[in-house]
Design a protein around this motif. Sequence first.
Motif, PDB file in Angstrom:
ATOM      1  N   GLU A 155       0.901  -1.278   0.095  1.00 27.41           N
ATOM      2  CA  GLU A 155      -0.216  -0.046   0.002  1.00 27.41           C
ATOM      3  C   GLU A 155       0.832   1.227   0.124  1.00 27.41           C
ATOM      4  N   LEU A 156       1.646   1.169   0.753  1.00 27.96           N
ATOM      5  CA  LEU A 156       2.763   2.464   0.991  1.00 27.96           C
ATOM      6  C   LEU A 156       3.404   2.471  -0.451  1.00 27.96           C
ATOM      7  N   THR A 159       1.271   3.897  -2.966  1.00 28.59           N
ATOM      8  CA  THR A 159       1.218   5.424  -2.622  1.00 28.59           C
ATOM      9  C   THR A 159       2.233   6.278  -3.103  1.00 28.59           C
ATOM     10  N   ILE A 160       3.210   5.869  -2.731  1.00 27.04           N
ATOM     11  CA  ILE A 160       4.666   6.656  -3.468  1.00 27.04           C
ATOM     12  C   ILE A 160       4.527   6.959  -4.877  1.00 27.04           C
ATOM     13  N   SER A 162       2.065   6.427  -7.269  1.00 20.64           N
ATOM     14  CA  SER A 162       1.061   6.915  -7.711  1.00 20.64           C
ATOM     15  C   SER A 162       1.181   8.421  -7.586  1.00 20.64           C
ATOM     16  N   LEU A 163       1.718   8.896  -6.404  1.00 21.65           N
ATOM     17  CA  LEU A 163       1.278  10.437  -5.882  1.00 21.65           C
ATOM     18  C   LEU A 163       2.544  10.896  -6.747  1.00 21.65           C
ATOM     19  N   SER A 166       1.791  10.786 -10.792  1.00 19.82           N
ATOM     20  CA  SER A 166       0.529  11.483 -11.581  1.00 19.82           C
ATOM     21  C   SER A 166       0.965  12.829 -11.888  1.00 19.82           C
ATOM     22  N   ASN A 196       3.693  15.870  -1.402  1.00 22.32           N
ATOM     23  CA  ASN A 196       3.542  14.348  -1.356  1.00 22.32           C
ATOM     24  C   ASN A 196       4.206  13.620  -0.163  1.00 22.32           C
ATOM     25  N   ILE A 200       2.206  11.538   2.657  1.00 23.82           N
ATOM     26  CA  ILE A 200       2.570  10.142   3.132  1.00 23.82           C
ATOM     27  C   ILE A 200       2.918   9.812   4.438  1.00 23.82           C
ATOM     28  N   SER A 203       0.018  10.022   6.564  1.00 25.75           N
ATOM     29  CA  SER A 203      -1.008   8.763   6.382  1.00 25.75           C
ATOM     30  C   SER A 203      -0.326   7.701   7.228  1.00 25.75           C
TER      31      SER A 203
END
Length: 277
Positions: A155-156, A159-160, A162-163, A166, A196, A200, A203
Amino acid sequence: MSPKEHKQMEQLIIESAEDLFMEKGSASTSTTEIAKKAGCNQTLVHYYFRTKEKLFQAIFERKIKAFLTVFEDIGNMDLPFEEKLKRIIDNHFELISVNSRLPFFILNEMTTNPSRIGILKEKFAPMATNVYSRLDSDMKKAIQEGKIRKMETLELFITILSLNISVFLLHPILKEVLDLKKEKFREYARKRKKQNIEIILNSLTPEKRGNYEKKVFTRIGIDDRSLPSCPDKPGRVPDKSSGALSLDTTVGADRKSPELLSGRSQYDVYAPFDPVG
């Protein structure tokens, strides 16, 4: 040609091919175009790389390796988890920043030619496994120490990626729709990188619910129905007057206490916390 000239020509062909592959994709790029851009004849392209596919593979593998190396080098540093994570996000973002067409390139090639995934897996499996295992180990240790909330490593990782990615995937659209100039985008990208990192790290903050933090208590011979409900979160709060509950674990812990004694049962509660402290 001298050995030095051979090396220079080989590098020129690689750079020319990379520009064209990034712009048009491998399927739409010919060796004739590569030779023309490099200022040599087609025979030399085949001399150094035999086929267009081998030339493409050399470039593609080099780019993938650069991505993995960012994670691997920082993962091997003796740093606190939070600092490692900051450096990973920062360096990964900067790598994409200087190769802004790379996300399109990778997504396009993986989609149009899925067999490349298998080739990359075979070549980079040990390196990728090492990167993931190190991050997973560091995360589990930080979770165990109560420094971050429970989260899956995958998941982490996603997230890294995709952020950071993008920002650059959206750049061509933002450029046309908002008439976003190059310098303006660079300014936005610098700010976005910091955001970002903050997103992260936030989160991963140990979980807080409303005005209450989750704690774990041991209950000693008490009917839990006698405990009042927490006003803004279903659960219980300790009845201080009874003295029947004792704090077992640290604030913010989601795990059950390993120190559970015989004859006791554990009890999850949400107790008030100090947002400043």
